[in-house]
Enzyme design. Structure first.
Site, PDB file in Angstrom:
ATOM      1  N   CYS A 120       0.702  -7.435  11.732  1.00  0.00           N
ATOM      2  CA  CYS A 120       0.944  -7.552  13.173  1.00  0.00           C
ATOM      3  C   CYS A 120       0.165  -8.694  13.797  1.00  0.00           C
ATOM      4  O   CYS A 120      -0.055  -8.724  15.013  1.00  0.00           O
ATOM      5  CB  CYS A 120       0.640  -6.240  13.874  1.00  0.00           C
ATOM      6  SG  CYS A 120       1.839  -4.951  13.479  1.00  0.00           S
ATOM      7  N   GLY A 121      -0.302  -9.648  12.998  1.00  0.00           N
ATOM      8  CA  GLY A 121      -0.807 -10.882  13.589  1.00  0.00           C
ATOM      9  C   GLY A 121      -2.297 -11.153  13.548  1.00  0.00           C
ATOM     10  O   GLY A 121      -2.759 -12.082  14.224  1.00  0.00           O
ATOM     11  N   ARG A 150       0.848  -1.190   0.000  1.00  0.00           N
ATOM     12  CA  ARG A 150       0.000   0.000   0.000  1.00  0.00           C
ATOM     13  C   ARG A 150       0.888   1.245   0.000  1.00  0.00           C
ATOM     14  O   ARG A 150       1.960   1.252   0.580  1.00  0.00           O
ATOM     15  CB  ARG A 150      -0.920   0.022   1.223  1.00  0.00           C
ATOM     16  CG  ARG A 150      -2.085  -0.964   1.136  1.00  0.00           C
ATOM     17  CD  ARG A 150      -2.993  -0.859   2.343  1.00  0.00           C
ATOM     18  NE  ARG A 150      -2.329  -1.301   3.548  1.00  0.00           N
ATOM     19  CZ  ARG A 150      -1.773  -0.508   4.450  1.00  0.00           C
ATOM     20  NH1 ARG A 150      -1.840   0.805   4.322  1.00  0.00           N
ATOM     21  NH2 ARG A 150      -1.178  -1.016   5.506  1.00  0.00           N
ATOM     22  N   ASN A 153      -0.934 -17.896  22.090  1.00  0.00           N
ATOM     23  CA  ASN A 153      -1.740 -16.711  22.423  1.00  0.00           C
ATOM     24  C   ASN A 153      -3.099 -17.108  22.987  1.00  0.00           C
ATOM     25  O   ASN A 153      -3.783 -16.295  23.608  1.00  0.00           O
ATOM     26  CB  ASN A 153      -1.899 -15.814  21.191  1.00  0.00           C
ATOM     27  CG  ASN A 153      -0.574 -15.199  20.766  1.00  0.00           C
ATOM     28  OD1 ASN A 153       0.311 -14.987  21.607  1.00  0.00           O
ATOM     29  ND2 ASN A 153      -0.413 -14.918  19.477  1.00  0.00           N
ATOM     30  N   GLY A 198      -0.087 -20.017  18.431  1.00  0.00           N
ATOM     31  CA  GLY A 198      -1.099 -20.801  19.142  1.00  0.00           C
ATOM     32  C   GLY A 198      -1.099 -20.546  20.649  1.00  0.00           C
ATOM     33  O   GLY A 198      -2.147 -20.594  21.308  1.00  0.00           O
ATOM     34  N   SER A 218      -1.364  -3.540  10.206  1.00  0.00           N
ATOM     35  CA  SER A 218      -1.005  -4.440   9.116  1.00  0.00           C
ATOM     36  C   SER A 218       0.251  -5.242   9.454  1.00  0.00           C
ATOM     37  O   SER A 218       1.226  -4.687   9.983  1.00  0.00           O
ATOM     38  CB  SER A 218      -0.761  -3.623   7.849  1.00  0.00           C
ATOM     39  OG  SER A 218      -1.925  -2.897   7.536  1.00  0.00           O
ATOM     40  N   HIS A 243     -10.570  -2.466  11.339  1.00  0.00           N
ATOM     41  CA  HIS A 243      -9.487  -3.319  10.837  1.00  0.00           C
ATOM     42  C   HIS A 243      -9.278  -4.441  11.853  1.00  0.00           C
ATOM     43  O   HIS A 243      -8.294  -4.435  12.596  1.00  0.00           O
ATOM     44  CB  HIS A 243      -8.228  -2.461  10.686  1.00  0.00           C
ATOM     45  CG  HIS A 243      -7.110  -3.094   9.921  1.00  0.00           C
ATOM     46  ND1 HIS A 243      -5.809  -2.653   9.997  1.00  0.00           N
ATOM     47  CD2 HIS A 243      -7.085  -4.139   9.050  1.00  0.00           C
ATOM     48  CE1 HIS A 243      -5.031  -3.382   9.212  1.00  0.00           C
ATOM     49  NE2 HIS A 243      -5.785  -4.297   8.631  1.00  0.00           N
ATOM     50  N   TYR A 247      -1.390  -3.578  -7.114  1.00  0.00           N
ATOM     51  CA  TYR A 247      -1.103  -4.369  -5.925  1.00  0.00           C
ATOM     52  C   TYR A 247      -2.170  -4.266  -4.825  1.00  0.00           C
ATOM     53  O   TYR A 247      -2.494  -3.176  -4.349  1.00  0.00           O
ATOM     54  CB  TYR A 247       0.240  -3.960  -5.302  1.00  0.00           C
ATOM     55  CG  TYR A 247       0.594  -4.875  -4.168  1.00  0.00           C
ATOM     56  CD1 TYR A 247       1.199  -6.100  -4.416  1.00  0.00           C
ATOM     57  CD2 TYR A 247       0.242  -4.573  -2.863  1.00  0.00           C
ATOM     58  CE1 TYR A 247       1.457  -6.984  -3.388  1.00  0.00           C
ATOM     59  CE2 TYR A 247       0.503  -5.449  -1.834  1.00  0.00           C
ATOM     60  CZ  TYR A 247       1.109  -6.655  -2.099  1.00  0.00           C
ATOM     61  OH  TYR A 247       1.356  -7.530  -1.090  1.00  0.00           O
ATOM     62  N   THR A 269      -4.258 -12.349  10.928  1.00  0.00           N
ATOM     63  CA  THR A 269      -4.559 -13.627  10.280  1.00  0.00           C
ATOM     64  C   THR A 269      -4.131 -14.777  11.196  1.00  0.00           C
ATOM     65  O   THR A 269      -4.839 -15.777  11.328  1.00  0.00           O
ATOM     66  CB  THR A 269      -3.838 -13.715   8.916  1.00  0.00           C
ATOM     67  OG1 THR A 269      -4.303 -12.640   8.099  1.00  0.00           O
ATOM     68  CG2 THR A 269      -4.123 -15.034   8.218  1.00  0.00           C
ATOM     69  N   LYS A 296      -9.792  -2.453   1.517  1.00  0.00           N
ATOM     70  CA  LYS A 296      -9.484  -1.331   2.398  1.00  0.00           C
ATOM     71  C   LYS A 296     -10.246  -0.065   1.984  1.00  0.00           C
ATOM     72  O   LYS A 296     -10.709   0.706   2.815  1.00  0.00           O
ATOM     73  CB  LYS A 296      -7.976  -1.076   2.433  1.00  0.00           C
ATOM     74  CG  LYS A 296      -7.186  -2.238   3.063  1.00  0.00           C
ATOM     75  CD  LYS A 296      -7.622  -2.474   4.451  1.00  0.00           C
ATOM     76  CE  LYS A 296      -7.158  -3.717   5.171  1.00  0.00           C
ATOM     77  NZ  LYS A 296      -5.840  -4.212   5.098  1.00  0.00           N
ATOM     78  N   ASP A 323      -9.414  -9.815   8.792  1.00  0.00           N
ATOM     79  CA  ASP A 323      -8.884  -8.472   8.497  1.00  0.00           C
ATOM     80  C   ASP A 323      -9.866  -7.337   8.765  1.00  0.00           C
ATOM     81  O   ASP A 323      -9.455  -6.263   9.163  1.00  0.00           O
ATOM     82  CB  ASP A 323      -8.412  -8.410   7.030  1.00  0.00           C
ATOM     83  CG  ASP A 323      -7.460  -7.259   6.751  1.00  0.00           C
ATOM     84  OD1 ASP A 323      -6.455  -7.127   7.482  1.00  0.00           O
ATOM     85  OD2 ASP A 323      -7.708  -6.487   5.814  1.00  0.00           O
ATOM     86  N   ARG A 375       2.087 -12.209  -0.611  1.00  0.00           N
ATOM     87  CA  ARG A 375       0.755 -12.558  -0.077  1.00  0.00           C
ATOM     88  C   ARG A 375       0.172 -13.783  -0.765  1.00  0.00           C
ATOM     89  O   ARG A 375       0.538 -14.130  -1.879  1.00  0.00           O
ATOM     90  CB  ARG A 375      -0.201 -11.381  -0.312  1.00  0.00           C
ATOM     91  CG  ARG A 375       0.234 -10.076   0.349  1.00  0.00           C
ATOM     92  CD  ARG A 375      -0.577  -9.757   1.554  1.00  0.00           C
ATOM     93  NE  ARG A 375      -0.013  -8.694   2.372  1.00  0.00           N
ATOM     94  CZ  ARG A 375      -0.569  -8.271   3.502  1.00  0.00           C
ATOM     95  NH1 ARG A 375      -1.692  -8.818   3.931  1.00  0.00           N
ATOM     96  NH2 ARG A 375      -0.005  -7.327   4.213  1.00  0.00           N
TER      97      ARG A 375
END
Ligand code: GTP
Ligand code: SPV
Ligand code: MN
Length: 593
Positions: free
Chosen positions: A255-256, A71, A502, A500, A253, A231, A202, A258, A211, A282, A375
């Protein structure tokens, strides 16, 4: 040639075609037959590469231009009529001037190409909350990605035509044009419900439902209509009694999100009967339900996930999701068996490969094989832990909202806000190290309120006010928490195992708000409620008590630094900063002294 009687749609498509001058116009109907023809055309031109049909059936590789890999926040604009409405955190230009400039770039930009008309719906078209859009694009890559991450085709046009106001759709215009980075623009016209994107091919720059619509335009619709577009991932945790509690979590973005959304509970939890369900990874649209709780819908149909770091240990569900019908962008290509590879996928990098730029590559070169922001685009329904509620039109009830950032030091593993307003304060002051998901420096701490800094489509001070206001409208609000999986030791290694594991923190969070007699306990500190080391289950985890102690400590000197950083950050919002947040900041300062 048109396939709809919707005059608003037909007039607009004709107007845009008159400007961009494509050789022909193709309406995307959403059928596999049509998508297959486009895959054939796109492979023939070399835009996408067919991967090993046995190991990765239905999968393709795409390499974007090397200057077009993320982005572009500095070229993303909110062109509201009034500059004040865009606020200090967005780029703004006068809409008339911007239209004039962009018309120059779009004029004839599709000459010699096909214009694809993609009718799409964010959320299942049957949901009362669905938002319809049409994206015009000259990129088959965009069509194929939109077919995965949104619901597309004739069924959307039919819904729109039958709706109360058939002219109520987002007008998305995209052209790859010449891919000139100096003339790359991602522009939102909120009053016109329009998005114009040019000179990029992209991800978030060009998949206009994601977004651009589902966050930037939708956040403003949410303000006007009394809901929130965020988000956020949405995760369901099923306890051994079969009760499922949902949390939604906003992390910036890369930062975990997914990873947390597809979490696999550690063995100790699985043995007890815990399960985890992914509703979204997301974006979440949140509304107050008739029952007084906050309900969340995932408006997307697929994942556009970060490839590097994804492996069978960190995120097996994501790995399993992208084994078929997936488009890989900017990963390495293993020439021995025509599969894909990225950093940390396994310990066995290919010896005979092309890197993300298409150059001959092997690991001994010391350069990355995949771009850090490479991605995978994959259908959510292929995810082994996809929630049965994934397409539920009304969404799922949220028990806790979690904010989180990537902070190497200071910010503890988890803490709970005292109440809704304090939670809004915590979200509004989030800081995080920048990542490769956007162009620019990586690893620099910046304030990223609610992980929405690049995605809030209106004045961020008004956005904070809207959050505070929402709290008054939710009779039974979720608890609000903050997490940080990314604390590091002196040698730069992560202190917390993450992924996991977490689950241990998520369990503490859920039991704080819905635990009843099994509620988890906490201590009150100047920044909110923190677990004591014994309040989080560490069974089966090899972590030293000293590390846990430091992950759950409140370092007063660090927080005093935060207070002055927040003062500075807040000052940018002037009189649009809600007084309530200054009171919260004052309270934090007093608590620390
Ligand atoms: P966007 O798609 O850009 O919005 O990103 P995201 O928030 O979904 O981030 P994602 O889950 O893709 O993770 C980004 C990177 O962070 C990957 O390289 C992950 O391996 C890494 N990561 C995710 N969760 C953890 C964690 O708990 N601990 C650590 N150390 N790294 C993590
Ligand atoms: C993000 O950057 O937060 C993403 C990827 O999810 S993109 O779709 O490019 O915005
Ligand atoms: Mn994202």
């Amino acid at each position: 040639m048109s396939v709809t009687r919707n005059k608003a749609v037909n007039d607009w498509v004709a107007e845009m075609a008159a400007m961009t001058k494509p050789d022909s116009i193709v309406w995307i109907d959403g059928t596999e037959e049509q998508l297959n023809r486009l895959r054939g055309k796109s492979t023939a031109s070399g835009e996408i590469i067919t991967l090993n049909g046995e190991k990765l059936p239905g999968c393709y590789l795409h390499r974007s231009a090397t200057n077009d890999v993320a982005r572009v926040e500095n070229r993303t604009f909110i062109c509201s009529r009034s500059e004040r409405d865009a606020g200090p955190t967005n780029n703004w230009a006068d809409p008339d001037e911007m239209y004039a400039k962009l018309r120059g770039l779009f004029e004839g930009s599709m000459a010699g190409r096909v214009m694809y008309v993609i009718p799409f719906s964010m959320a299942v078209p049957e949901s009362p909350f669905a938002k319809f859009g049409i994206e015009l694009t000259d990129s088959i890559y965009v069509v194929l990605n939109m077919a995965i991450v949104t619901r597309i085709g004739t069924r959307v046009l039919e819904r729109l035509e039958a709706s109360e106001d058939p002219s109520d759709f987002t007008k998305g215009l995209h052209s790859i044009a010449s891919l000139d980075p100096e003339n790359r623009y991602i522009v939102h016209f909120p009053e016109d419900n329009a998005i114009w994107s040019v000179n990029s091919g992209y991800g978030g720059n060009v998949l206009l439902g994601k977004k651009c619509l589902a966050l930037r335009l939708a956040s403003r619709m949410g303000r006007d209509e009394g809901w929130l577009a965020e988000h956020m991932l949405i995760l369901g945790i099923e306890n051994p009694r079969g009760e499922v509690r949902y949390i939604s979590a906003a992390f910036p973005s890369a930062c975990g999100k997914t990873n947390l959304a597809m979490l696999i509970p550690p063995d100790v939890y699985q043995k007890k009967g815990y399960k985890a369900w992914c509703v979204g990874d997301d974006i979440a649209w949140l509304r107050v339900g008739a029952d007084g709780r906050l309900w969340a819908v995932n408006p997307e149909a697929g994942f556009f996930g970060v490839a590097p770091g994804t492996n069978m240990k960190s995120n097996a569900n994501a790995m399993l999701t992208c084994q078929k019908n997936t488009i890989f962008t900017n990963v390495a290509q293993n020439l021995d068996d025509n599969t894909v590879w990225w950093e940390k996928m396994d310990d066995d990098p290919p010896r005979n490969a092309l890197d993300w730029k298409g150059d001959r590559w092997n690991a001994s070169l010391g350069t990355p094989g995949a771009h850090p922001n490479s991605r995978f685009t994959a259908p959510a329904k292929q995810c082994p832990c996809i929630s049965p509620e994934f397409e539920s039109p009304g969404g799922v009830p949220i028990s806790a909202i979690v904010f989180g950032g990537r902070r190497g030091r200071g910010t503890p593993l988890v803490y709970q806000a005292r109440d809704w307003d304090h939670g809004v304060f915590v979200g509004s002051t989030m800081g995080s190290e920048t990542t490769a998901a956007a162009t620019g420096a990586v690893g620099v701490v910046r304030r990223d309120p609610m992980a929405m800094l690049p995605f809030c489509g209106y004045h961020m001070g008004d956005y904070f006010a809207h959050w505070l206001d929402m709290g008054r409208k939710i009779p039974n609000p979720p608890g609000i928490f903050h997490v940080n999986w990314f604390r590091r030791d002196e040698s730069g290694d992560f202190l917390w195992p993450g992924y996991g594991e977490n689950m241990r923190v998520v369990e503490w969070i859920i039991n704080r708000v819905t635990g009843g007699s099994g509620a988890s306990s906490a201590r009150e500190t100047p920044i909110g409620f923190l677990p004591r080391p014994e309040d989080i289950c560490m069974e089966g985890l090899d972590i030293s008590p000293a590390v846990v102690e430091s992950l759950l400590a409140v370092d007063k000197a660090y927080w005093m630094e935060e207070v002055s950083g927040i003062h500075e950050f807040y000052s940018a919002f002037g009189d649009r900063l809600p007084a309530r947040l200054m009171e919260e900041l004052g309270a934090l300062e007093r608590n620390l002294r």
